[in-house]
Design a protein around this motif. Structure first.
Motif, PDB file in Angstrom:
ATOM      1  N   ARG A 124     -15.839  -8.929-114.071  1.00 55.23           N
ATOM      2  CA  ARG A 124     -16.318  -8.635-112.721  1.00 55.23           C
ATOM      3  C   ARG A 124     -17.533  -9.488-112.373  1.00 55.23           C
ATOM      4  O   ARG A 124     -17.672  -9.958-111.239  1.00 55.23           O
ATOM      5  N   ILE A 125     -18.426  -9.671-113.324  1.00 53.53           N
ATOM      6  CA  ILE A 125     -19.611 -10.491-113.078  1.00 53.53           C
ATOM      7  C   ILE A 125     -19.211 -11.926-112.777  1.00 53.53           C
ATOM      8  O   ILE A 125     -19.680 -12.534-111.802  1.00 53.53           O
ATOM      9  N   ILE A 126     -18.350 -12.481-113.610  1.00 54.57           N
ATOM     10  CA  ILE A 126     -17.920 -13.868-113.402  1.00 54.57           C
ATOM     11  C   ILE A 126     -17.211 -14.014-112.061  1.00 54.57           C
ATOM     12  O   ILE A 126     -17.431 -14.988-111.331  1.00 54.57           O
ATOM     13  N   ALA A 127     -16.370 -13.046-111.707  1.00 56.39           N
ATOM     14  CA  ALA A 127     -15.676 -13.103-110.417  1.00 56.39           C
ATOM     15  C   ALA A 127     -16.670 -13.108-109.262  1.00 56.39           C
ATOM     16  O   ALA A 127     -16.492 -13.839-108.273  1.00 56.39           O
ATOM     17  N   GLY A 128     -17.733 -12.332-109.372  1.00 63.23           N
ATOM     18  CA  GLY A 128     -18.746 -12.305-108.319  1.00 63.23           C
ATOM     19  C   GLY A 128     -19.500 -13.612-108.198  1.00 63.23           C
ATOM     20  O   GLY A 128     -19.744 -14.108-107.092  1.00 63.23           O
ATOM     21  N   VAL A 129     -19.859 -14.202-109.333  1.00 61.99           N
ATOM     22  CA  VAL A 129     -20.584 -15.475-109.308  1.00 61.99           C
ATOM     23  C   VAL A 129     -19.679 -16.595-108.792  1.00 61.99           C
ATOM     24  O   VAL A 129     -20.123 -17.489-108.070  1.00 61.99           O
ATOM     25  N   GLU A 130     -18.395 -16.549-109.149  1.00 57.56           N
ATOM     26  CA  GLU A 130     -17.458 -17.554-108.651  1.00 57.56           C
ATOM     27  C   GLU A 130     -17.344 -17.513-107.124  1.00 57.56           C
ATOM     28  O   GLU A 130     -17.116 -18.539-106.487  1.00 57.56           O
ATOM     29  N   LYS A 131     -17.533 -16.337-106.544  1.00 57.85           N
ATOM     30  CA  LYS A 131     -17.522 -16.224-105.084  1.00 57.85           C
ATOM     31  C   LYS A 131     -18.805 -16.768-104.454  1.00 57.85           C
ATOM     32  O   LYS A 131     -18.863 -16.963-103.240  1.00 57.85           O
ATOM     33  N   GLY A 132     -19.831 -16.968-105.276  1.00 57.06           N
ATOM     34  CA  GLY A 132     -21.098 -17.471-104.768  1.00 57.06           C
ATOM     35  C   GLY A 132     -22.139 -16.401-104.549  1.00 57.06           C
ATOM     36  O   GLY A 132     -23.167 -16.658-103.917  1.00 57.06           O
ATOM     37  N   LYS A 133     -21.915 -15.202-105.067  1.00 59.23           N
ATOM     38  CA  LYS A 133     -22.876 -14.123-104.864  1.00 59.23           C
ATOM     39  C   LYS A 133     -24.162 -14.388-105.641  1.00 59.23           C
ATOM     40  O   LYS A 133     -24.136 -14.856-106.772  1.00 59.23           O
ATOM     41  N   THR A 134     -25.276 -14.065-105.015  1.00 61.02           N
ATOM     42  CA  THR A 134     -26.570 -14.104-105.700  1.00 61.02           C
ATOM     43  C   THR A 134     -26.786 -12.791-106.438  1.00 61.02           C
ATOM     44  O   THR A 134     -27.113 -12.776-107.621  1.00 61.02           O
ATOM     45  N   TYR A 135     -26.626 -11.687-105.734  1.00 62.20           N
ATOM     46  CA  TYR A 135     -26.673 -10.367-106.350  1.00 62.20           C
ATOM     47  C   TYR A 135     -25.244  -9.952-106.665  1.00 62.20           C
ATOM     48  O   TYR A 135     -24.368 -10.018-105.795  1.00 62.20           O
ATOM     49  N   VAL A 136     -24.999  -9.491-107.910  1.00 64.20           N
ATOM     50  CA  VAL A 136     -23.631  -9.228-108.343  1.00 64.20           C
ATOM     51  C   VAL A 136     -23.504  -7.795-108.873  1.00 64.20           C
ATOM     52  O   VAL A 136     -23.660  -7.555-110.080  1.00 64.20           O
ATOM     53  N   PRO A 137     -23.260  -6.817-108.000  1.00 60.22           N
ATOM     54  CA  PRO A 137     -22.893  -5.481-108.484  1.00 60.22           C
ATOM     55  C   PRO A 137     -21.500  -5.540-109.095  1.00 60.22           C
ATOM     56  O   PRO A 137     -20.711  -6.430-108.785  1.00 60.22           O
ATOM     57  N   VAL A 138     -21.177  -4.580-109.949  1.00 61.30           N
ATOM     58  CA  VAL A 138     -19.874  -4.618-110.619  1.00 61.30           C
ATOM     59  C   VAL A 138     -18.958  -3.475-110.195  1.00 61.30           C
ATOM     60  O   VAL A 138     -17.818  -3.400-110.661  1.00 61.30           O
ATOM     61  N   ASP A 139     -19.432  -2.582-109.325  1.00 61.34           N
ATOM     62  CA  ASP A 139     -18.579  -1.505-108.833  1.00 61.34           C
ATOM     63  C   ASP A 139     -19.156  -0.981-107.526  1.00 61.34           C
ATOM     64  O   ASP A 139     -20.187  -1.457-107.039  1.00 61.34           O
ATOM     65  N   TRP A 140     -18.484   0.010-106.938  1.00 66.85           N
ATOM     66  CA  TRP A 140     -18.900   0.518-105.618  1.00 66.85           C
ATOM     67  C   TRP A 140     -20.272   1.171-105.671  1.00 66.85           C
ATOM     68  O   TRP A 140     -21.028   1.112-104.706  1.00 66.85           O
ATOM     69  N   ARG A 141     -20.620   1.794-106.803  1.00 68.83           N
ATOM     70  CA  ARG A 141     -21.952   2.404-106.898  1.00 68.83           C
ATOM     71  C   ARG A 141     -23.036   1.343-106.789  1.00 68.83           C
ATOM     72  O   ARG A 141     -24.059   1.545-106.123  1.00 68.83           O
ATOM     73  N   GLY A 142     -22.808   0.220-107.451  1.00 72.05           N
ATOM     74  CA  GLY A 142     -23.771  -0.874-107.369  1.00 72.05           C
ATOM     75  C   GLY A 142     -23.894  -1.402-105.958  1.00 72.05           C
ATOM     76  O   GLY A 142     -24.996  -1.706-105.489  1.00 72.05           O
ATOM     77  N   ASP A 143     -22.761  -1.532-105.257  1.00 72.33           N
ATOM     78  CA  ASP A 143     -22.796  -1.996-103.867  1.00 72.33           C
ATOM     79  C   ASP A 143     -23.616  -1.058-102.992  1.00 72.33           C
ATOM     80  O   ASP A 143     -24.445  -1.496-102.183  1.00 72.33           O
ATOM     81  N   VAL A 144     -23.384   0.242-103.134  1.00 71.47           N
ATOM     82  CA  VAL A 144     -24.087   1.216-102.305  1.00 71.47           C
ATOM     83  C   VAL A 144     -25.577   1.229-102.623  1.00 71.47           C
ATOM     84  O   VAL A 144     -26.429   1.181-101.726  1.00 71.47           O
ATOM     85  N   LEU A 145     -25.922   1.299-103.912  1.00 71.41           N
ATOM     86  CA  LEU A 145     -27.332   1.354-104.290  1.00 71.41           C
ATOM     87  C   LEU A 145     -28.054   0.061-103.928  1.00 71.41           C
ATOM     88  O   LEU A 145     -29.209   0.085-103.487  1.00 71.41           O
TER      89      LEU A 145
END
Length: 313
Positions: free
Chosen positions: A251-272
């Motif tokens: 999940r982390i690698i997928a987020g960085v591949e998209k170009g994200k600076t902040y990389v939550p790994v699930d919906w809780r991380g997104d909300v918080l």
């Protein structure tokens, strides 16, 4: 069209094939899981960690995960809290293209402030902050002394959901992960001194995931901490309901591949994240704004539940 592809995360912003990736804390846990994933994507790996025995074992596993015979997997025992050891290990090594910092954890430093020792607090700072900032500093010096590259060099730091939420029992750990978040934001600003696209910084925010250190932490964690965290269950239930380090690494690698600076790994991380973002960068502005509204409303209900729980203890 290029902007749209980037906006939708269709372009790979984190190409590792043939690149040298340095994983600080790469002998076990999340660092090992990331190394295995990156080896399968064609990266060359340099693993740094303190325990030589564990490091050599992991080196063999990562070598077996490589996709071609030209890939290199090296491992060097290093105490990442000591700048002199970092210098000695990397002074004559190839300059890495990517730095990933995963060293840390808190298996024995959990507990309430009234109960833990001063040594637990200082060791938590050593394990979770110094292991990141010293290696980042040294790699930055290497990069500034080296010839510029056509693609940006990356730093991927590892924070935690704890950086967004102060849970009793993590009093030593949480401030160090907030410091990693602040380190990432400050690095982003300093990197602009060297050009808009010279360096990229990313920071991931995983919650609980299964590792040996996490299971050891469970033995020392107060019941209140487990209840709030959602880990108040048997080891068998934990292994069924909580993701593995390998799943989190994907999940982390997928987020960085998209170009994200902040990389939550699930919906809780997104909300918080969107409830605690402040001036930190956004990825999808409207969606992040919406999540911020949801989090602001949901937080009141959580707060009331938390207060009620404490009253019954």
């Amino acid at each position: 069209m290029a902007f749209l592809r980037r906006f939708l995360g269709l372009n790979n912003q984190f190409e590792v094939d043939g690149k040298l990736v340095l994983v600080a804390g790469g002998s076990r846990g999340l660092g090992k899981a990331l190394a295995l994933e990156l080896a399968a994507k064609g990266a060359n790996l340099l693993l740094l960690a303190r325990s030589e025995t564990t490091l050599r074992h992991t080196q063999g596993e990562v070598q077996r995960a490589c996709t071609n015979s030209k890939q290199i997997v090296d491992a060097i025992p290093v105490d990442l809290t000591k700048p002199d050891e970092i210098h000695a290990a990397l002074n004559h090594y190839h300059t890495p293209d990517i730095l990933i910092c995963t060293a840390g954890g808190t298996p024995t430093q959990v507990g309430f402030l009234a109960d833990i020792s001063p040594e637990a607090i200082t060791s938590c700072v050593d394990l979770n902050y110094y292991t990141a900032i010293f290696i980042v500093q040294y790699c930055l010096k290497l990069w500034l002394a080296a010839a510029p590259t056509t693609s940006p060099r990356h730093v991927l730091l590892t924070s935690s959901l704890a950086a967004f939420l102060g849970i009793p029992g993590f009093i030593a750990y949480t401030p160090t992960k907030v410091a990693i978040r602040a380190l990432a934001d400050t690095l982003r600003q300093e990197f602009l001194l060297y050009g808009d696209n010279t360096f990229k910084v990313h920071v991931s925010f995983p919650g609980p995931f299964i590792t040996e250190a996490f299971l050891e932490e469970q033995d020392n964690k107060p019941n209140l901490t487990k209840a709030i965290e959602g880990t108040n269950m048997s080891r068998t239930e934990l292994e069924q309901k909580i993701p593995s380090a390998r799943a989190i690494a994907k999940r982390i690698i997928a987020g960085v591949e998209k170009g994200k600076t902040y990389v939550p790994v699930d919906w809780r991380g997104d909300v918080l994240l969107n409830n605690m973002r402040g001036p930190s960068p956004r990825f999808w502005t409207l969606w992040d704004f919406f999540l911020g509204i949801v989090a602001a409303c949901a937080w009141w209900f959580y707060h009331e539940y938390y207060i009620d729980y404490l009253r019954w203890q």
